[in-house]
Design an enzyme around this catalytic site. Structure first.
Site, PDB file in Angstrom:
ATOM      1  N   GLU A  24      -9.757  -8.488   5.637  1.00 27.46           N
ATOM      2  CA  GLU A  24     -10.242  -7.261   4.999  1.00 27.46           C
ATOM      3  C   GLU A  24      -9.521  -6.957   3.691  1.00 27.46           C
ATOM      4  O   GLU A  24     -10.128  -6.456   2.750  1.00 27.46           O
ATOM      5  CB  GLU A  24     -10.042  -6.055   5.936  1.00 27.46           C
ATOM      6  CG  GLU A  24     -10.931  -6.077   7.170  1.00 27.46           C
ATOM      7  CD  GLU A  24     -10.550  -4.975   8.137  1.00 27.46           C
ATOM      8  OE1 GLU A  24      -9.737  -4.088   7.780  1.00 27.46           O
ATOM      9  OE2 GLU A  24     -11.058  -5.009   9.266  1.00 27.46           O
ATOM     10  N   HIS A  69      -1.183 -10.920   4.374  1.00 25.35           N
ATOM     11  CA  HIS A  69      -0.443 -10.093   5.323  1.00 25.35           C
ATOM     12  C   HIS A  69      -0.399 -10.814   6.654  1.00 25.35           C
ATOM     13  O   HIS A  69      -1.395 -11.407   7.071  1.00 25.35           O
ATOM     14  CB  HIS A  69      -1.047  -8.692   5.485  1.00 25.35           C
ATOM     15  CG  HIS A  69      -2.522  -8.674   5.663  1.00 25.35           C
ATOM     16  ND1 HIS A  69      -3.394  -8.903   4.618  1.00 25.35           N
ATOM     17  CD2 HIS A  69      -3.293  -8.480   6.757  1.00 25.35           C
ATOM     18  CE1 HIS A  69      -4.644  -8.823   5.059  1.00 25.35           C
ATOM     19  NE2 HIS A  69      -4.610  -8.578   6.370  1.00 25.35           N
ATOM     20  N   HIS A 124       0.135 -10.124  10.577  1.00 26.65           N
ATOM     21  CA  HIS A 124       0.199  -9.102  11.629  1.00 26.65           C
ATOM     22  C   HIS A 124       1.252  -9.530  12.642  1.00 26.65           C
ATOM     23  O   HIS A 124       1.311 -10.705  13.027  1.00 26.65           O
ATOM     24  CB  HIS A 124      -1.135  -9.010  12.372  1.00 26.65           C
ATOM     25  CG  HIS A 124      -2.318  -8.632  11.538  1.00 26.65           C
ATOM     26  ND1 HIS A 124      -2.890  -7.384  11.570  1.00 26.65           N
ATOM     27  CD2 HIS A 124      -3.057  -9.351  10.659  1.00 26.65           C
ATOM     28  CE1 HIS A 124      -3.945  -7.347  10.758  1.00 26.65           C
ATOM     29  NE2 HIS A 124      -4.065  -8.527  10.181  1.00 26.65           N
TER      30      HIS A 124
HETATM   31  P1  5GP Z   1      -7.115  -8.068   8.041  1.00 32.07           P
HETATM   32  O1  5GP Z   1      -8.408  -7.903   8.778  1.00 32.07           O
HETATM   33  O2  5GP Z   1      -7.321  -8.133   6.562  1.00 32.07           O
HETATM   34  O3  5GP Z   1      -6.288  -9.204   8.581  1.00 32.07           O
HETATM   35  O4  5GP Z   1      -6.264  -6.793   8.385  1.00 32.07           O
HETATM   36  C1  5GP Z   1      -6.122  -5.689   7.543  1.00 32.07           C
HETATM   37  C2  5GP Z   1      -5.296  -4.663   8.286  1.00 32.07           C
HETATM   38  O5  5GP Z   1      -4.859  -3.685   7.350  1.00 32.07           O
HETATM   39  C3  5GP Z   1      -6.067  -3.911   9.378  1.00 32.07           C
HETATM   40  O6  5GP Z   1      -5.389  -4.096  10.619  1.00 32.07           O
HETATM   41  C4  5GP Z   1      -6.049  -2.459   8.899  1.00 32.07           C
HETATM   42  O7  5GP Z   1      -5.926  -1.530   9.957  1.00 32.07           O
HETATM   43  C5  5GP Z   1      -4.860  -2.430   7.970  1.00 32.07           C
HETATM   44  N1  5GP Z   1      -4.936  -1.452   6.896  1.00 32.07           N
HETATM   45  C6  5GP Z   1      -5.992  -1.246   6.059  1.00 32.07           C
HETATM   46  N2  5GP Z   1      -5.711  -0.280   5.168  1.00 32.07           N
HETATM   47  C7  5GP Z   1      -4.433   0.113   5.432  1.00 32.07           C
HETATM   48  C8  5GP Z   1      -3.574   1.083   4.832  1.00 32.07           C
HETATM   49  O8  5GP Z   1      -3.918   1.776   3.872  1.00 32.07           O
HETATM   50  N3  5GP Z   1      -2.332   1.211   5.365  1.00 32.07           N
HETATM   51  C9  5GP Z   1      -1.923   0.454   6.426  1.00 32.07           C
HETATM   52  N4  5GP Z   1      -0.667   0.673   6.876  1.00 32.07           N
HETATM   53  N5  5GP Z   1      -2.700  -0.460   7.009  1.00 32.07           N
HETATM   54  C10 5GP Z   1      -3.949  -0.633   6.518  1.00 32.07           C
END
Ligand code: 5GP
Length: 121
Positions: free
Chosen positions: A99, A104, A106
């Protein structure tokens, strides 16, 4: 695809948007995920501008890579996650549903995390 310096994690790194910070060093910043999917759900991001693991593993310096991965381990230890276990995950691209276009990792912990992958939608 070029790096979008307006992505949310770039803005967090610049201090334009707040985060619930848990760790910072020369190479990485770690903070709680805004929508946690486990009792512990922390995101660790490199300070450099890298879109995903593909970009990072191709273009980051050895120092950046070592610093980043050591930070991930340090964050997991600091969170008390090593005894019972944790999972790390980094999504790259469409099929992984990435997203935010800044690398990043997790860190999930604090409960039984179940099997490795969910079923396809
Ligand atoms: P992805 O799907 O890209 O691996 O994960 C993106 C993560 O970023 C998601 O778990 C989402 O909840 C987190 N996230 C998105 N926007 C923000 C934000 O503004 N602050 C924080 N702390 N996490 C965010």
């Amino acid at each position: 695809m070029s790096y979008d310096n307006q992505n949310i994690f770039a803005r967090i790194l610049r201090g334009e948007i707040p985060c619930d910070k848990v760790y910072e060093n020369e190479w990485a910043l770690a903070f709680h995920d805004i929508a946690p999917q486990a009792p512990t759900h922390i995101l660790v991001i490199p300070k450099g501008q890298y879109i995903s693991m593909e970009d990072f593993s191709s273009n980051a310096s050895d120092s950046e890579i070592v610093g980043y991965f050591r930070a991930i381990g340090a964050v997991a230890r600091q969170a008390g996650a090593t005894a019972d276990g944790y999972r790390i995950l980094a999504n790259h691209g469409k099929n992984a549903h990435q997203e935010v276009p800044h690398l990043h990792t997790h860190i999930f912990a604090g409960r039984d995390l179940g099997g490795m992958l969910g079923r396809p939608k």
